[in-house]
Design an enzyme around this catalytic site. Structure first.
Site, PDB file in Angstrom:
ATOM      1  N   HIS A 141      62.293 -15.170 -13.683  1.00  0.00           N
ATOM      2  CA  HIS A 141      61.088 -15.151 -14.512  1.00  0.00           C
ATOM      3  C   HIS A 141      60.495 -16.555 -14.623  1.00  0.00           C
ATOM      4  O   HIS A 141      59.276 -16.728 -14.584  1.00  0.00           O
ATOM      5  CB  HIS A 141      61.413 -14.630 -15.913  1.00  0.00           C
ATOM      6  CG  HIS A 141      61.621 -13.160 -15.993  1.00  0.00           C
ATOM      7  ND1 HIS A 141      60.593 -12.248 -15.877  1.00  0.00           N
ATOM      8  CD2 HIS A 141      62.744 -12.424 -16.197  1.00  0.00           C
ATOM      9  CE1 HIS A 141      61.070 -11.019 -16.008  1.00  0.00           C
ATOM     10  NE2 HIS A 141      62.374 -11.099 -16.205  1.00  0.00           N
ATOM     11  N   ASP A 148      59.677  -7.454 -15.334  1.00  0.00           N
ATOM     12  CA  ASP A 148      60.276  -6.344 -16.078  1.00  0.00           C
ATOM     13  C   ASP A 148      59.203  -5.277 -16.224  1.00  0.00           C
ATOM     14  O   ASP A 148      58.099  -5.568 -16.721  1.00  0.00           O
ATOM     15  CB  ASP A 148      60.735  -6.803 -17.457  1.00  0.00           C
ATOM     16  CG  ASP A 148      61.851  -7.838 -17.391  1.00  0.00           C
ATOM     17  OD1 ASP A 148      62.569  -7.874 -16.388  1.00  0.00           O
ATOM     18  OD2 ASP A 148      61.996  -8.603 -18.362  1.00  0.00           O
ATOM     19  N   GLU A 206      70.048  -3.680 -15.673  1.00  0.00           N
ATOM     20  CA  GLU A 206      68.758  -3.450 -16.329  1.00  0.00           C
ATOM     21  C   GLU A 206      67.845  -2.680 -15.382  1.00  0.00           C
ATOM     22  O   GLU A 206      67.374  -3.228 -14.392  1.00  0.00           O
ATOM     23  CB  GLU A 206      68.103  -4.787 -16.711  1.00  0.00           C
ATOM     24  CG  GLU A 206      68.928  -5.630 -17.666  1.00  0.00           C
ATOM     25  CD  GLU A 206      68.319  -7.001 -17.910  1.00  0.00           C
ATOM     26  OE1 GLU A 206      67.496  -7.458 -17.066  1.00  0.00           O
ATOM     27  OE2 GLU A 206      68.657  -7.624 -18.921  1.00  0.00           O
TER      28      GLU A 206
END
Length: 225
Positions: A141, A148, A206
């Site tokens: 990121h 995401d 995730e």
């Protein structure tokens, strides 16, 4: 004569190299932290440009949780909701959006480029690199090549059902979890397969997190845009 001709060229090369010196932080990581450094980086390599996804990808949706208190930190970490990625990641994501559109879905962005100091703040709250990036390493990121996301149903314009909500740190968010609802499993598989087909790599813990495998080509950054 040749030496005299080469001197200006050599000077320009040295000047460019000095201009691109990125300061090192307390962990020994080079973190770009000024607009001038960023502009020089883009001047040398256009792929380093951060692209506003809402301008670049028609119809993309967002739900920037870190600009609210509805996130795992329970704190408002962002003051703005702009979403950026490096140009190669933005191009790949645009192709994902188009592929999903043909199947009746669109992308919903939770987070994209994230300034480095936000990663430091997150790790203080959840000091586990299975779920929060370790600032001693930095995050995809922070490099502008991780995102995401989830999907919306274009007929209802509402988020589709997924195994968990965003930023859920239970086993249900893991890649190897088998949802009881076949529709949930199908949504997750469609997102995962489409992202991977366009060059992204997924997280094992995730379901919402994807990044470009060549992320180390892009320096860590700590700039708000």
């Amino acid at each position: 004569m040749r030496i005299r001709l080469l001197l200006p060229l050599l000077g320009a090369i040295i000047s460019q190299a000095n201009a691109q010196k990125i300061p090192v932080n307390k962990y020994g990581l080079a973190v770009l932290n000024t607009q001038q450094q960023y502009e020089q980086l883009v001047k040398n390599d256009s792929n380093q440009q951060l692209v506003n996804l809402e301008h670049y990808i028609p119809g993309i949706k967002k739900d920037i949780r870190y600009a609210t208190t509805n996130n795992f930190t329970k704190q408002r970490l962002y003051t703005r909701t702009d979403i950026y990625l490096r140009l190669p990641a933005a191009k790949a994501l645009k192709a994902v959006q188009e592929a999903l559109r043909k199947k009746g879905y669109g992308l919903l962005i939770y987070d994209a480029y994230r300034p480095y100091h936000i990663t430091e703040a997150m790790f203080k709250i959840v000091p586990n690199d299975l779920y929060a990036a370790d600032p001693r390493k930095g995050s995809g990121h922070n490099r502008g090549v991780a995102v995401d996301l989830s999907m919306v149903d274009l007929k209802t314009n509402k988020p589709v059902a997924m195994p968990t909500d965003f930023d859920d740190f239970t086993l249900k968010a893991h890649e190897n979890y088998t949802p009881a609802d076949p529709a949930v499993a199908a949504h997750r598989k469609l997102l995962r397969d489409t992202m991977k087909q366009h060059g992204f790599k997924g997280s094992s813990t995730e379901w919402w997190h994807y990044y470009l495998p060549d992320y180390k080509k892009y320096p860590l950054m700590d700039i708000f845009f």
